[in-house]
Scaffold this active site. Structure first.
Site, short mmCIF file in Angstrom:
data_model
loop_
_atom_site.label_atom_id
_atom_site.label_comp_id
_atom_site.label_asym_id
_atom_site.label_seq_id
_atom_site.Cartn_x
_atom_site.Cartn_y
_atom_site.Cartn_z
CB SER A 1 -6.22 5.17 -5.52
OG SER A 1 -7.15 5.50 -4.49
CG HIS B 1 -10.37 2.36 -5.36
ND1 HIS B 1 -10.03 1.49 -4.35
CD2 HIS B 1 -9.54 3.42 -5.25
CE1 HIS B 1 -9.03 2.00 -3.66
NE2 HIS B 1 -8.71 3.17 -4.18
CG ASP C 1 -12.12 -1.31 -3.45
OD1 ASP C 1 -13.18 -0.84 -3.89
OD2 ASP C 1 -11.00 -0.90 -3.80
#
Length: 251
Positions: free
Chosen positions: A76, A228, A225
Site C-alpha cells: 500500500s 500511510h 490512520d
C-alpha cells in the site's frame, strides 16, 4: 514463534519517545482493518500509464524500444493507499524527477494494498512478462502485521529476487527496507530489520535501509490512520528512493 511474533504489527518507524510510542501503538487495530479487511480497498495502480492502443494510436510513439522501465513492486505504500490521486504516490513523484532531467525512463506502479511477500512471490512471474530495467522491491511490512514467521518473509523475498535475476538477468534490483515498532521487542525488531540488510548484501543489491525514513511516525506526514503517508509524505519517500535511484539511472 516468540510471544512478540504473535502480536500484530503496524507500519511506522521506531519512535524515540514513549509518548509517541503509545500514540502510534493505538493505530495497530486500525492498520489491521486496512491491510486485512475490505478487498475493494486493494488495487493495483500504474504510474504514467500509456493508453490502450484502441483508444490512442499514439501508444507506439510513447513507448519505444529505447524507453527503459522502472517497476515499483510493493504494497500500500507503493500503491498510494488513501490518496485522492494515485499520481501523488511516490512512484509518480519519481517520474516527475526523471522527466525533469530528460531521462528516457517510464515508472510503473505495481503496488497492491495489503500485499505480503507471499502474494508478491505468486505474482512476480506475471509481472515480469514486461520489460523491466530497474526493479524496486518494497514488501515485507504486512508480513509482520499478520504474524508471518520472519524466516518465511526472508525466504519469500529471496525467491522474488531469484526469479527476477533468472528471468531478467540484466535487471537492476533495488531493495527497500522496512522497520517495525519497538514495542515488538528489541530482538524481534532487530531481526526483521536485518532481513533486508542481509538480502541486499547477499545478492549485491542497491539498498534503501528504510523507505519511510523521516516519514514513519511523523503525524503531519501521515494520513489519519497514522500509517500511510500523505501527499507531502510521499514526496519525502520519493526523495529517499531518489537518493539510491538517481546514481543508477544517470551514470
Amino acid at each position: 514463534m516468540s510471544k512478540a511474533q504473535n502480536n500484530h504489527l503496524h507500519l511506522i518507524s521506531p519512535i524515540s519517545t514513549m509518548p509517541k510510542l503509545l500514540k502510534f501503538c493505538y493505530f495497530i487495530f486500525t492498520l489491521l482493518l486496512f491491510s486485512c479487511g475490505n478487498d475493494k480497498a486493494e488495487k493495483t495502480v500504474e504510474t504514467k500509464q500509456v493508453k490502450e492502443a484502441t483508444n490512442d494510436t499514439e501508444q507506439n510513439d510513447v513507448i519505444t524500444n529505447d524507453t527503459k522501465t522502472i517497476l515499483c513492486f510493493g504494497d500500500s505504500i507503493t500503491a498510494g493507499m488513501g490518496l485522492e490521486d494515485s499520481n501523488d504516490a511516490y512512484p509518480a513523484v519519481l517520474q516527475q524527477k526523471i522527466d525533469a532531467l530528460g531521462l528516457n525512463y517510464t515508472v510503473i506502479n505495481s503496488g497492491l494494498s495489503g500485499e505480503t511477500t507471499s502474494g508478491g512471490k505468486n505474482r512476480i512471474n506475471w509481472i515480469l512478462n514486461q520489460k523491466v530495467d530497474i526493479f524496486l522491491l518494497e514488501l515485507g511490512a504486512n508480513d509482520g502485521l499478520r504474524g508471518v514467521p520472519l524466516s518465511e518473509t526472508r525466504a519469500n523475498l529471496q525467491t522474488i529476487i531469484d526469479v527476477v535475476q533468472k528471468k531478467s538477468p540484466k535487471t537492476t534490483i533495488i531493495l527497500a527496507g522496512m522497520e517495525l515498532p519497538p514495542n515488538m521487542g528489541q530482538d524481534y525488531t532487530n531481526e526483521f530489520r536485518q532481513i533486508f540488510a542481509d538480502l541486499a548484501e547477499k545478492n549485491k543489491l542497491a539498498f534503501i535501509p528504510f523507505i519511510l525514513k523521516d516519514v514513519g511516525g511523523v503525524a503531519d506526514l501521515n494520513q489519519d490512520d497514522g500509517i500511510h503517508p500523505t501527499v507531502e509524505g510521499h514526496k519525502i519517500v520519493a526523495d529517499t528512493v531518489w537518493d539510491v535511484l538517481k546514481p543508477i539511472i544517470t551514470k
